[in-house]
Design a protein around this motif. Structure first.
Motif, PDB file in Angstrom:
ATOM      1  N   ARG A 185       0.830  -1.207   0.000  1.00  0.00           N
ATOM      2  CA  ARG A 185       0.000   0.000   0.000  1.00  0.00           C
ATOM      3  C   ARG A 185       0.866   1.259   0.000  1.00  0.00           C
ATOM      4  O   ARG A 185       0.581   2.223  -0.724  1.00  0.00           O
ATOM      5  CB  ARG A 185      -0.907  -0.015   1.226  1.00  0.00           C
ATOM      6  N   LEU A 186       1.924   1.254   0.788  1.00  0.00           N
ATOM      7  CA  LEU A 186       2.851   2.390   0.819  1.00  0.00           C
ATOM      8  C   LEU A 186       3.475   2.611  -0.548  1.00  0.00           C
ATOM      9  O   LEU A 186       3.549   3.736  -1.032  1.00  0.00           O
ATOM     10  CB  LEU A 186       3.936   2.155   1.871  1.00  0.00           C
ATOM     11  N   HIS A 187       3.916   1.542  -1.173  1.00  0.00           N
ATOM     12  CA  HIS A 187       4.521   1.655  -2.497  1.00  0.00           C
ATOM     13  C   HIS A 187       3.513   2.173  -3.518  1.00  0.00           C
ATOM     14  O   HIS A 187       3.826   3.036  -4.337  1.00  0.00           O
ATOM     15  CB  HIS A 187       5.070   0.306  -2.949  1.00  0.00           C
ATOM     16  N   GLY A 188       2.294   1.678  -3.473  1.00  0.00           N
ATOM     17  CA  GLY A 188       1.275   2.108  -4.431  1.00  0.00           C
ATOM     18  C   GLY A 188       0.898   3.567  -4.300  1.00  0.00           C
ATOM     19  O   GLY A 188       0.643   4.246  -5.295  1.00  0.00           O
ATOM     20  N   HIS A 189       0.857   4.078  -3.068  1.00  0.00           N
ATOM     21  CA  HIS A 189       0.455   5.465  -2.845  1.00  0.00           C
ATOM     22  C   HIS A 189       1.611   6.452  -2.943  1.00  0.00           C
ATOM     23  O   HIS A 189       1.372   7.649  -3.098  1.00  0.00           O
ATOM     24  CB  HIS A 189      -0.222   5.613  -1.480  1.00  0.00           C
ATOM     25  N   SER A 190       2.830   5.984  -2.846  1.00  0.00           N
ATOM     26  CA  SER A 190       3.961   6.909  -2.830  1.00  0.00           C
ATOM     27  C   SER A 190       4.349   7.378  -4.227  1.00  0.00           C
ATOM     28  O   SER A 190       4.856   8.485  -4.380  1.00  0.00           O
ATOM     29  CB  SER A 190       5.175   6.275  -2.147  1.00  0.00           C
ATOM     30  N   GLY A 191       4.163   6.545  -5.238  1.00  0.00           N
ATOM     31  CA  GLY A 191       4.567   6.909  -6.585  1.00  0.00           C
ATOM     32  C   GLY A 191       6.077   6.851  -6.804  1.00  0.00           C
ATOM     33  O   GLY A 191       6.575   7.274  -7.826  1.00  0.00           O
ATOM     34  N   LYS A 192       6.792   6.322  -5.836  1.00  0.00           N
ATOM     35  CA  LYS A 192       8.248   6.210  -5.930  1.00  0.00           C
ATOM     36  C   LYS A 192       8.619   4.796  -6.340  1.00  0.00           C
ATOM     37  O   LYS A 192       7.816   3.877  -6.204  1.00  0.00           O
ATOM     38  CB  LYS A 192       8.889   6.515  -4.571  1.00  0.00           C
ATOM     39  N   PRO A 193       9.837   4.594  -6.819  1.00  0.00           N
ATOM     40  CA  PRO A 193      10.293   3.221  -7.062  1.00  0.00           C
ATOM     41  C   PRO A 193      10.269   2.420  -5.752  1.00  0.00           C
ATOM     42  O   PRO A 193      10.376   2.991  -4.657  1.00  0.00           O
ATOM     43  CB  PRO A 193      11.726   3.394  -7.571  1.00  0.00           C
ATOM     44  N   LEU A 194      10.112   1.110  -5.876  1.00  0.00           N
ATOM     45  CA  LEU A 194       9.960   0.247  -4.699  1.00  0.00           C
ATOM     46  C   LEU A 194      11.095   0.421  -3.702  1.00  0.00           C
ATOM     47  O   LEU A 194      10.869   0.585  -2.510  1.00  0.00           O
ATOM     48  CB  LEU A 194       9.860  -1.222  -5.137  1.00  0.00           C
ATOM     49  N   ARG A 195      12.316   0.402  -4.188  1.00  0.00           N
ATOM     50  CA  ARG A 195      13.461   0.504  -3.275  1.00  0.00           C
ATOM     51  C   ARG A 195      13.459   1.822  -2.512  1.00  0.00           C
ATOM     52  O   ARG A 195      13.726   1.865  -1.311  1.00  0.00           O
ATOM     53  CB  ARG A 195      14.749   0.347  -4.081  1.00  0.00           C
ATOM     54  N   ALA A 251      10.792   3.764  -1.922  1.00  0.00           N
ATOM     55  CA  ALA A 251       9.631   3.832  -1.041  1.00  0.00           C
ATOM     56  C   ALA A 251       9.864   3.041   0.245  1.00  0.00           C
ATOM     57  O   ALA A 251       9.423   3.447   1.314  1.00  0.00           O
ATOM     58  CB  ALA A 251       8.399   3.305  -1.766  1.00  0.00           C
ATOM     59  N   MET A 252      10.549   1.912   0.154  1.00  0.00           N
ATOM     60  CA  MET A 252      10.748   1.062   1.325  1.00  0.00           C
ATOM     61  C   MET A 252      11.961   1.450   2.167  1.00  0.00           C
ATOM     62  O   MET A 252      11.924   1.377   3.388  1.00  0.00           O
ATOM     63  CB  MET A 252      10.923  -0.407   0.906  1.00  0.00           C
ATOM     64  N   PHE A 253      13.035   1.854   1.523  1.00  0.00           N
ATOM     65  CA  PHE A 253      14.302   2.054   2.241  1.00  0.00           C
ATOM     66  C   PHE A 253      14.821   3.486   2.200  1.00  0.00           C
ATOM     67  O   PHE A 253      15.919   3.753   2.673  1.00  0.00           O
ATOM     68  CB  PHE A 253      15.357   1.101   1.684  1.00  0.00           C
ATOM     69  N   GLY A 254      14.067   4.409   1.605  1.00  0.00           N
ATOM     70  CA  GLY A 254      14.492   5.791   1.527  1.00  0.00           C
ATOM     71  C   GLY A 254      15.341   6.053   0.302  1.00  0.00           C
ATOM     72  O   GLY A 254      15.679   5.142  -0.461  1.00  0.00           O
ATOM     73  N   PRO A 255      15.671   7.322   0.087  1.00  0.00           N
ATOM     74  CA  PRO A 255      16.483   7.635  -1.097  1.00  0.00           C
ATOM     75  C   PRO A 255      17.871   7.013  -1.011  1.00  0.00           C
ATOM     76  O   PRO A 255      18.450   6.899   0.058  1.00  0.00           O
ATOM     77  CB  PRO A 255      16.564   9.167  -1.074  1.00  0.00           C
ATOM     78  N   GLN A 256      18.344   6.622  -2.179  1.00  0.00           N
ATOM     79  CA  GLN A 256      19.665   5.977  -2.237  1.00  0.00           C
ATOM     80  C   GLN A 256      20.740   7.043  -2.076  1.00  0.00           C
ATOM     81  O   GLN A 256      20.738   8.058  -2.753  1.00  0.00           O
ATOM     82  CB  GLN A 256      19.831   5.239  -3.570  1.00  0.00           C
ATOM     83  N   ARG A 257      21.657   6.773  -1.189  1.00  0.00           N
ATOM     84  CA  ARG A 257      22.760   7.726  -0.950  1.00  0.00           C
ATOM     85  C   ARG A 257      23.893   7.420  -1.892  1.00  0.00           C
ATOM     86  O   ARG A 257      24.332   6.296  -2.029  1.00  0.00           O
ATOM     87  CB  ARG A 257      23.236   7.614   0.490  1.00  0.00           C
ATOM     88  N   ARG A 258      24.363   8.435  -2.522  1.00  0.00           N
ATOM     89  CA  ARG A 258      25.482   8.282  -3.450  1.00  0.00           C
ATOM     90  C   ARG A 258      26.748   8.802  -2.776  1.00  0.00           C
ATOM     91  O   ARG A 258      26.737   9.812  -2.117  1.00  0.00           O
ATOM     92  CB  ARG A 258      25.220   9.052  -4.735  1.00  0.00           C
ATOM     93  N   PRO A 259      27.868   8.080  -2.965  1.00  0.00           N
ATOM     94  CA  PRO A 259      29.128   8.527  -2.312  1.00  0.00           C
ATOM     95  C   PRO A 259      29.692   9.770  -2.926  1.00  0.00           C
ATOM     96  O   PRO A 259      29.442  10.232  -3.943  1.00  0.00           O
ATOM     97  CB  PRO A 259      30.089   7.353  -2.536  1.00  0.00           C
TER      98      PRO A 259
END
Length: 119
Positions: free
Chosen positions: A99-109, A111-119
């Motif tokens: 449900r969170l993934h469907g309503h967020s409109g973000k990619p699954l990763r 939506a579940m784990f937050g934005p990916q941090r880049r070094p």
């Protein structure tokens, strides 16, 4: 033998909980989950202990068990108790994650784990 039932419980109920609980913790109604868990556990244990196992309506494969049995309850395996906790907990957390993934409109990763941090 190999504890197949326990492995299945951990993979289907425990793994979604570990992976998705941080993202879904705020969405879960913990009082409703606790009440549902109690009712399901109570009904299923009464059913299995008073009717299913003593009447030999079904059997458990002892070679696929951990080897921990509840003697007062007709040698009910501990996995029979844990399956209802695992099913309730795992299904609620998985439902909220979907449900969170469907309503967020973000990619699954994300939506579940937050934005990916880049070094």
């Amino acid at each position: 033998g190999f504890p197949g039932y326990w492995t299945f419980l951990v993979l289907t109920g425990g793994l979604p909980g570990l992976l998705f609980l941080p993202a879904t913790r705020a969405l879960i109604n913990w009082r409703a989950l606790s009440f549902s868990l109690f009712v399901i556990l109570f009904i299923s244990l009464i059913w299995e202990v008073t009717l299913g196992v003593p009447s030999s309506w079904w059997e458990y494969q002892h070679s696929a068990m951990l080897g921990v049995y509840l003697r007062p309850w007709h040698d009910l395996p501990v996995e029979a108790v844990c399956v209802w906790v695992s099913a309730c907990y795992g299904s609620i957390i998985t439902y909220e994650a979907i449900r969170l993934h469907g309503h967020s409109g973000k990619p699954l990763r994300e939506a579940m784990f937050g934005p990916q941090r880049r070094p």
